[in-house]
Design an enzyme around this catalytic site. Structure first.
Site, PDB file in Angstrom:
ATOM      1  N   GLY A 146       0.630  -1.257   0.050  1.00  0.00           N
ATOM      2  CA  GLY A 146       0.052   0.043  -0.078  1.00  0.00           C
ATOM      3  C   GLY A 146       0.834   1.305   0.030  1.00  0.00           C
ATOM      4  N   GLU A 147       2.205   1.144   0.304  1.00  0.00           N
ATOM      5  CA  GLU A 147       3.023   2.354   0.253  1.00  0.00           C
ATOM      6  C   GLU A 147       3.528   2.524  -1.103  1.00  0.00           C
ATOM      7  OE1 GLU A 147       2.579   0.500   3.209  1.00  0.00           O
ATOM      8  OE2 GLU A 147       1.579   2.444   3.640  1.00  0.00           O
ATOM      9  N   TRP A 200      -1.939  -6.888   5.752  1.00  0.00           N
ATOM     10  CA  TRP A 200      -0.620  -7.060   6.359  1.00  0.00           C
ATOM     11  C   TRP A 200      -0.895  -8.297   7.208  1.00  0.00           C
ATOM     12  CZ3 TRP A 200       3.464  -4.448   5.972  1.00  0.00           C
ATOM     13  CH2 TRP A 200       3.638  -3.202   5.060  1.00  0.00           C
ATOM     14  N   ASN A 258      -4.380   0.795   3.857  1.00  0.00           N
ATOM     15  CA  ASN A 258      -4.510   2.118   3.437  1.00  0.00           C
ATOM     16  C   ASN A 258      -4.622   2.255   2.058  1.00  0.00           C
ATOM     17  OD1 ASN A 258      -1.605   1.697   4.144  1.00  0.00           O
ATOM     18  ND2 ASN A 258      -1.614   3.425   2.218  1.00  0.00           N
ATOM     19  N   ASP A 273      -3.199   7.439   6.669  1.00  0.00           N
ATOM     20  CA  ASP A 273      -2.790   6.036   6.831  1.00  0.00           C
ATOM     21  C   ASP A 273      -2.963   5.579   8.245  1.00  0.00           C
ATOM     22  OD1 ASP A 273      -1.434   3.797   6.423  1.00  0.00           O
ATOM     23  OD2 ASP A 273       0.707   4.608   7.104  1.00  0.00           O
ATOM     24  N   ASP A 294      -4.754   3.059   8.980  1.00  0.00           N
ATOM     25  CA  ASP A 294      -5.446   2.123   8.460  1.00  0.00           C
ATOM     26  C   ASP A 294      -5.761   0.913   9.375  1.00  0.00           C
ATOM     27  OD1 ASP A 294      -3.001   1.521   8.606  1.00  0.00           O
ATOM     28  OD2 ASP A 294      -2.792   0.611   6.593  1.00  0.00           O
TER      29      ASP A 294
END
Lengths: 578, 188
Positions: A211-212, A287, A305, A348, A350
């Protein structure tokens, strides 16, 4: 090979059922060890995986059981004798780096992983090494927040692990030899694996990080036999579904300060230009390991996120299913229900910590099947399992200030900081006390936005998160009554907490800290009953198991990359002094 | 200069793997500026590449070639280089040991500044505990202080544009902090 495997499966299946009936009926069951006459208990049957919650010999799932309670049922180590807890053995891995592993134990054999995807099989009684597998890492890895791994899944005679270069590997549990390897995602585009997979019958199920980096998140099921892809659930839905309902408030009804008109205008512009395919890079990593409900054959997991984290200007809509609890069918991967915590997140904040299935009271006080999630936000959320709807949320576990102030180029201070609340750390529950235990961070940050186009697999935060160096940081462990949402007790820790918890029928809660302390708390009151200094950050969740009638508590002390806690390489098992 | 690449490409193109000799010959041309495992780069503002992470080196060459990262010298050098060549030379340099360095390190005041920025920017979450980097994240430990300072200023003032989030991170880091960071990282 396969035929043999299948018959072994059946035989041990029947045996395990017998052994487990004995187990639930008292202390004598602790004697059940590998001396059993009934065959090879090292072959992990589906039956064993289903009954793991009552299994005091083994620790078969990263969160102990499919419901992910992290509640261990033996009480040999308990509130009255925990002060006698001493190290039984210490194992040092080859890798001195960030450690987030939940040790798995099968009939006296322990499986642990390290940063950069090493796996060790150890004798759980002595700590002696049985085998060591070192993943041949590809030259390209793209991960966030450290080269972490959270552990293996066990099933049949195999051990399964996801890797930083986005592969799923199946190893022979006896020898550590590679059986098969499957590609989960393309590391060049930002996909990586840090979660422990989950096995249900013939499927190995795993999500993805990224997600990054502008990925399109998913959960995938692979054939346990040969690694063939069976289904994919995308956490970012196509069509217009990801736009959602343009919700303007958080679950408590507070404004998120969204400019819906501007978002809709941007969407229209993107559509007119034929450039509304942003959902393909909308993030939505998963995650942590999903929970599984065998009665309904459904999986429950939380989604991370949207990408880019801090910049919402080019991703109009609610960005479904980011920042959500999601339930899907284990057989087909089809969507069943969801609940979104933060539509169009730009902080973020999340959803990361693994959900827990538990019996909870609904709004009318009636007992229903529920789902708990410890959030960065910082509440424990309580949902109905059938339709994912929200029943209640707890009192806030750390301070909230300036909530939902939008990120700015110069930086906006808002609490909680982007790590939470509760980060990826798994909660534990005590079903008898109706308490959920959560590890929290208080880490003041400023949120900075800087809009940039998709950088092709490079880090894409759309700005920066900065810890405010002059402000005090700390952590806490919070016990929340999930039937009322009230905080029962709370213990402050010197540093922000990351790693996760273990609760036991002995009335104990175990948690480690970045400063090296590993502590046992009274599950009912939060009193510290025992502590031991491990010399490096204890930022991994503990497990417990019993070998030859002796209960052990085991934990990794390897520090943490994300919070920069002192690195180490120890796996330490404790037992009561004779 | 161009000839080297043509010879090199021919080998890569036909055989898959180039012979060690040819990659070494190409790498020789880099040594003039970047030094190698035994000697430091010729200019304090030139980076050490011996022992740098493979994937980081490759991505930089690719970004110079596409113009995403701007630098006249390096853009000239990668012009005409294909992907396989870039990978081979990146591989070569990543396998060389990092040279021995003895940069003086920060003053006490600089150390304090640097540690504050490092805590605030959470640098070690990506560059790892010892700042050795991994894969697409570069090693910073014992990099040339002159280069580190230049490149962080390039991030700050949006001259280096191929890593938008590193730019965002340095936007409001003071120049004195950047100098302190450069000395700190070089002297680790």
């Amino acid at each position: 090979m396969r035929g043999k495997h299948v018959s072994g499966y059946r035989l041990a299946g029947g045996v395990a059922a017998v052994a487990l009936v004995a187990l639930t009926s008292g202390v004598a069951a602790q004697e059940t060890g590998k001396t059993t006459l009934y065959g090879d208990l090292r072959v992990v049957t589906q039956d064993m995986l289903l009954r793991a919650a009552d299994d005091g010999n083994n620790f078969l799932h990263p969160q102990h059981n499919y419901a992910q309670t992290r509640f261990y049922p033996n009480r040999q180590i308990n509130t009255t004798n925990v002060h006698q807890l001493r190290p039984a053995w210490i194992f040092q891995t080859e890798v001195v780096d960030t450690m987030e592993v939940a040790p798995i134990v099968v009939d006296g054999v322990m499986y642990v992983t390290t940063a950069f995807n090493h796996v060790y099989a150890l004798d759980a009684e002595t700590g002696a090494q049985i085998w060591h597998y070192k993943h041949r890492m590809g030259p390209i890895t793209t991960y966030c927040c450290g080269p972490n791994n959270r552990g293996v899944a066990v099933a049949g005679d195999r051990v399964y692990m996801g890797t930083l270069d986005a592969k799923l590997v199946a190893l022979d549990a006896k020898t550590g030899k590679l059986v098969w390897e499957a590609e989960v995602g393309d590391p060049e585009l930002g996909y990586s694996e840090t979660m422990a997979p989950i096995v249900v019958e013939d499927k190995v199920i795993i999500g993805t990080n990224g997600g990054e980096y502008g990925i399109r998140g998913f959960v995938k099921a692979f054939s346990a036999a040969d690694g063939k892809l069976l289904w994919t659930f995308y956490t970012i839905s196509d069509g217009d579904r990801h736009l959602g309902t343009w919700r303007e408030t958080d679950p408590m009804g507070r404004s998120l300060n969204r400019d819906i008109a501007a978002e809709k205008k941007r969407l229209a512009e993107m559509k007119a230009a034929g450039k509304d395919d942003f959902w393909q890079r909308l993030g939505g990593g998963v995650w942590q390991t999903p929970a599984y409900d065998p009665e309904t054959r459904r999986l429950y997991f939380v989604v991370g996120n949207p990408s880019p984290d801090l910049d919402g200007s080019n991703r109009p809509g609610d960005n479904l299913y980011t920042d959500s609890l999601v339930s899907i069918s284990v057989d087909t991967g089809e969507y069943v229900c969801h609940y979104q915590y933060i539509p169009h997140d730009v902080w973020d904040l999340d959803a990361v910590s693994p959900p827990i299935l538990a019996t909870v009271k609904d709004k009318d006080g009636k007992e229903v099947k529920g789902v708990l999630h410890g959030s960065k936000l910082p509440y424990v959320f309580v949902h109905r399992a059938d339709d994912c709807s929200l029943i209640r949320w707890s009192e806030p576990m750390v301070p909230i200030e300036n909530l939902w102030a939008l990120p700015t180029p110069a930086g906006t201070r808002m609490l909680p900081g982007a790590n939470g609340g509760v980060e990826w750390s798994a909660m534990a529950i005590h079903p008898g006390l109706h308490l959920a235990y959560a590890a929290n961070l208080h880490q003041p940050m400023t949120y900075h936005v800087e809009s940039t186009p998709y950088p092709g697999g490079k880090l894409w935060l759309g700005g920066a998160f900065k810890v405010i160096p002059t402000e005090e940081q700390w952590g806490n462990i919070t016990a929340v009554d999930y039937d009322t949402g009230k905080i029962r007790w709370q213990v402050r820790t010197q540093q922000p907490m990351i790693g996760g918890l273990l609760a036991t029928a002995g009335g104990l809660v175990f948690a480690g800290e970045g400063n090296g302390w590993f502590k046992a708390y009274d599950a009912a009151t939060g009193a510290v009953l025992w502590q031991f200094q491990l010399g490096a950050g204890v930022n991994a969740p503990a497990s417990s198991y019993t070998v030859k009638g002796k209960q052990y508590i085991v934990v990794g002390a390897g520090g943490n990359a994300q919070l920069d806690y002192k690195r180490g390489n120890d796996i330490v098992a404790f037992t009561l002094a004779d | 200069m161009r000839k080297w690449f043509v010879v090199f490409l021919a080998v890569v193109g036909t055989g898959g793997a180039a012979t060690a000799g040819t990659v070494e010959e190409l790498a020789q041309t880099c040594t003039a500026c970047h030094g190698d495992s035994r000697q430091l780069p010729t200019d304090p503002a030139f980076p050490i590449i011996a022992g740098q992470q493979f994937y980081y080196l490759y991505v930089q060459l690719r970004d110079f070639a596409s113009g995403l990262r701007q630098n006249e010298i390096m853009q000239g050098i990668v012009a005409g280089m294909d992907k396989a060549t870039m990978q081979a030379v990146a591989q070569y340099w990543s396998e060389q040991p990092w040279p021995t360095t003895a940069f003086p390190g920060p003053t006490a005041e600089e150390r304090e500044r640097a540690e504050r920025v490092i805590a605030s920017g959470q640098c070690s979450a990506c560059h790892l505990g010892g700042f050795e980097g991994n894969s697409r994240v570069p090693r910073l430990r014992n990099q040339q202080p002159g280069y580190l300072e230049k490149i962080m200023l390039d991030f700050k003032f949006k001259r280096r544009m191929n890593a938008p989030d590193m730019s965002a991170l340095f936007t409001d880091v003071a120049e004195a902090d950047i100098t302190a960071l450069a000395h700190y990282l070089a002297g680790l």
